[in-house]
Design an enzyme around this catalytic site. Structure first.
Site, PDB file in Angstrom:
ATOM      1  N   SER A  58      45.044  60.643  48.252  1.00  0.00           N
ATOM      2  CA  SER A  58      44.797  59.768  47.098  1.00  0.00           C
ATOM      3  C   SER A  58      44.411  60.625  45.900  1.00  0.00           C
ATOM      4  O   SER A  58      44.205  61.831  46.013  1.00  0.00           O
ATOM      5  CB  SER A  58      43.685  58.772  47.433  1.00  0.00           C
ATOM      6  OG  SER A  58      44.081  57.915  48.488  1.00  0.00           O
ATOM      7  N   LYS A 110      55.818  65.571  50.840  1.00  0.00           N
ATOM      8  CA  LYS A 110      55.636  66.723  49.964  1.00  0.00           C
ATOM      9  C   LYS A 110      55.272  67.949  50.798  1.00  0.00           C
ATOM     10  O   LYS A 110      54.576  67.828  51.812  1.00  0.00           O
ATOM     11  CB  LYS A 110      54.546  66.445  48.926  1.00  0.00           C
ATOM     12  CG  LYS A 110      54.880  65.280  47.993  1.00  0.00           C
ATOM     13  CD  LYS A 110      53.852  65.101  46.909  1.00  0.00           C
ATOM     14  CE  LYS A 110      52.492  64.746  47.445  1.00  0.00           C
ATOM     15  NZ  LYS A 110      52.490  63.468  48.200  1.00  0.00           N
ATOM     16  N   HIS A 222      46.543  69.169  43.475  1.00  0.00           N
ATOM     17  CA  HIS A 222      45.238  68.965  44.105  1.00  0.00           C
ATOM     18  C   HIS A 222      44.164  69.794  43.410  1.00  0.00           C
ATOM     19  O   HIS A 222      43.097  70.033  43.960  1.00  0.00           O
ATOM     20  CB  HIS A 222      45.297  69.350  45.590  1.00  0.00           C
ATOM     21  CG  HIS A 222      46.372  68.646  46.340  1.00  0.00           C
ATOM     22  ND1 HIS A 222      47.547  69.259  46.693  1.00  0.00           N
ATOM     23  CD2 HIS A 222      46.457  67.364  46.769  1.00  0.00           C
ATOM     24  CE1 HIS A 222      48.319  68.393  47.328  1.00  0.00           C
ATOM     25  NE2 HIS A 222      47.682  67.234  47.375  1.00  0.00           N
ATOM     26  N   CYS A 403      38.234  59.899   7.234  1.00  0.00           N
ATOM     27  CA  CYS A 403      38.278  59.516   5.830  1.00  0.00           C
ATOM     28  C   CYS A 403      38.705  60.690   4.951  1.00  0.00           C
ATOM     29  O   CYS A 403      39.510  60.547   4.037  1.00  0.00           O
ATOM     30  CB  CYS A 403      36.912  58.986   5.385  1.00  0.00           C
ATOM     31  SG  CYS A 403      36.869  58.393   3.676  1.00  0.00           S
ATOM     32  N   SER A 445      42.466  51.948   5.841  1.00  0.00           N
ATOM     33  CA  SER A 445      42.130  50.965   4.813  1.00  0.00           C
ATOM     34  C   SER A 445      42.065  51.627   3.446  1.00  0.00           C
ATOM     35  O   SER A 445      42.236  50.979   2.421  1.00  0.00           O
ATOM     36  CB  SER A 445      40.793  50.291   5.146  1.00  0.00           C
ATOM     37  OG  SER A 445      39.775  51.262   5.295  1.00  0.00           O
ATOM     38  N   GLY A 466      39.237  42.507   0.668  1.00  0.00           N
ATOM     39  CA  GLY A 466      38.533  43.099   1.806  1.00  0.00           C
ATOM     40  C   GLY A 466      37.381  43.988   1.470  1.00  0.00           C
ATOM     41  O   GLY A 466      36.973  44.817   2.285  1.00  0.00           O
ATOM     42  N   GLY A 533      33.863  56.269   1.803  1.00  0.00           N
ATOM     43  CA  GLY A 533      34.771  55.756   0.798  1.00  0.00           C
ATOM     44  C   GLY A 533      34.113  55.695  -0.570  1.00  0.00           C
ATOM     45  O   GLY A 533      34.733  56.031  -1.597  1.00  0.00           O
TER      46      GLY A 533
END
Length: 552
Positions: A58, A110, A222, A403, A445, A466, A533
């Site tokens: 696994s 395998k 592995h 930004c 934005s 906005g 901003g």
């Protein structure tokens, strides 16, 4: 060192709980009680046909249970994490398939010692019970120039074998014919992996140490160390290194590949690379192979055989003729098999021309203000580029940390535009032109706000659409409105006052709670820096002021 944190309930139960999660969510798989064996729920559909059984340790999910379905595996056996399954579970899976009335069972294994021993032992025990069982061993590793006595390891190329054998079995091919065709196809499969980090078995330390900035070439699935360490370079360079190594005729484990050959390519995420990185590597691999004259017929890109959380990628290639492609393209219901096009990748144009640009605003002329506006633009661009990392740093406190990069993209776009274009004498035309540049190059934005400000000439549209940089922009605009009534020679004083108010407004954002944007999702206690901003708006106005001769 502490074992790496993992989102589990129990180290001891993690494999069983993972299998229960896979099976319970599928609706078309069943779990064999008392064994880590997953089988098709519709076993009756296999009657009279060859069944395919694979498996292994696994930690390689979606392998192997993800490849169970019509047209691929009939069942899969799971061992512990990176551990071969016990012979008793392999035998239980074979006998379960026998009881469904299959004509034979093909084991796809395998090339690891534990897998070969345990699957081989179960095969012998099944044959003693009268079951027709054959085993195909996949050894597709191209890492070692001179493999050890154990031979080449089995890696992600095994998934190709699942698909080819599954298509043949679905068509009703007899066991011996499937073995013969698949054995021949395996000779044309090669795989090589590279990793930027190790992985760790639950409850254990990492399998090996890899210093930052280094990568490991040729490692196993592995977590076994590879054959060479080197500095991490670009995706293009890493892919070139991998493909050149895989196809080097001086190596005993190379994949023979020449110009004109067709291949199926698999770009396999070993666990923790982002989808974006895998897409970049996929592009690099297609371009490099095509540059060598290789025809890329199909491409699989994603997670197909992982190594827990290893940050790495493997490349698998399979030489493909029309019959191989026919089998590869055959339908399957296996959940982990990608929904691929049957169109040949090489030779297919994938670039579409955009709609023609609106040519209404191309007839600009210079005016008395052109030179001063050009000077101001150059100053703004220089300021934004100088403050790129400062703005990024501020943005990391309340956003995604880009930004500065976003504003730098706009600055570079303007710098590239300036030398070859007239700066319109009309400020409105200039703002409209800049809006187009910002829309094309400045994301986030910031780009949308910049476009709205440039097109509207003020803050009203931003306010409606906005919010945003208003804490610095609004007080500056209020001050700039005085320009319409200012006495002769008073313009610079008003501009200086506007700059200072913008800077005070930006500083005031330390104490405000964001109501929009990514910062609105951050706990207030975490945000103590000014809004990036708003700082950018203040910096732009300061640059314009100084370019016009104002004092620093």
């Amino acid at each position: 060192y502490q074992p790496q944190q993992k989102l589990l309930n129990s180290v001891d139960r993690c494999v069983d709980e993972a299998l229960e999660g896979i099976v319970s969510s599928s609706g078309c798989l069943s779990l064999l009680r008392g064994h880590r064996v997953v089988v098709r729920a519709d076993l009756d559909a296999l009657k009279g046909r060859v069944a395919l059984l694979s498996g292994g340790g696994s930690g390689h999910e979606p392998a192997h249970a993800g490849y169970i379905g019509s047209g691929m595996l009939s069942a899969a056996v799971a061992g512990g994490v990176f551990a071969s399954p016990p012979p008793a579970s392999v035998l239980a899976a074979i006998l379960c398939l026998r009881d469904a009335g299959v004509s034979g069972v093909l084991l796809i294994v395998k090339n690891y010692t534990g897998d070969r021993l345990n699957f081989g032992l179960a095969a012998e025990q099944a044959r003693n019970r009268g079951v027709a069982v054959e085993m195909v061993v996949v050894a597709d590793d191209c890492a070692f120039d001179r493999p050890s006595k154990a031979g080449r390891r089995g890696l992600c190329g095994t998934v190709f074998v699942h698909k080819l054998a599954g298509a043949l079995a679905e068509e009703g091919c007899p066991l011996d014919e499937i073995v013969s065709k698949v054995t021949e196809a395996v000779k044309g499969i090669g795989t090589l992996g590279v990793s930027l980090s190790p992985c760790s078995v639950p409850g254990c330390l990492p399998s090996f140490d890899l210093p930052a900035g280094e990568m490991e070439l040729g490692l196993g699935i592995h977590g076994e160390p590879g054959i060479k360490r080197s500095k991490v370079t670009s995706a293009d360079e890493v892919v070139k290194t991998m493909v050149d190594h895989m196809t080097n005729p001086a190596s005993q484990s190379h994949l023979s590949l020449k110009s004109g050959d067709s291949v199926v390519l698999c770009v396999n995420n070993l666990g923790a690379l982002s989808c974006l990185e895998i897409s970049v590597v996929t592009r690099s691999a297609i371009r490099y192979l095509e540059g060598r004259g290789v025809r890329v017929a199909r491409v699989m890109s994603g997670s197909f055989m992982t190594s827990l959380e290893m940050a790495g990628v493997s490349l698998s290639m399979m030489r493909a003729d029309q019959e191989i492609l026919r089998l590869f393209d055959a339908k399957t219901t296996a959940s982990a098999w990608p929904n691929l096009s049957t169109v040949c990748i090489s030779g297919t144009s994938y670039i579409l021309d955009p709609p023609a640009k609106d040519m209404q605003e191309t007839s600009h002329t210079e005016g008395p203000l052109s030179d001063v506006m050009r000077k101001a633009l150059e100053a703004v661009c220089s300021s934004l580029l100088q403050r790129q990392e400062e703005l990024n740093s501020l943005d990391r406190a309340s956003g995604d940390g880009d930004c500065g990069n976003t504003h730098a993209q706009a600055a570079k776009a303007i710098q590239e535009w300036l030398p070859g274009h007239i700066v319109p004498g009309c400020p409105g035309q200039l703002l409209s032109t800049l809006a187009g540049l910002v829309q094309e190059r400045m994301g986030g934005s910031s780009g949308a706000r910049g476009d709205m400000v440039n097109r509207s000439g003020g803050e009203d549209m931003v306010n409606r659409r906005g919010g945003g940089y208003l804490d610095a922009l609004c007080p500056a605009v209020e001050e700039l409105r005085r320009l319409t009534t200012s006495p002769p020679g008073g313009h610079m004083a008003i501009l200086q006052a506007a700059v200072e108010k913008a800077e005070l407004g930006a500083e005031s954002t330390r104490d405000l709670t964001a109501r929009a944007g990514r910062a609105s999702y951050i706990a207030t206690v975490h945000v103590t820096l000014p809004d990036p901003g708003a700082v950018a708006i203040a910096a732009i106005l300061r640059a314009v002021f100084e370019a016009l001769g104002g004092q620093k």
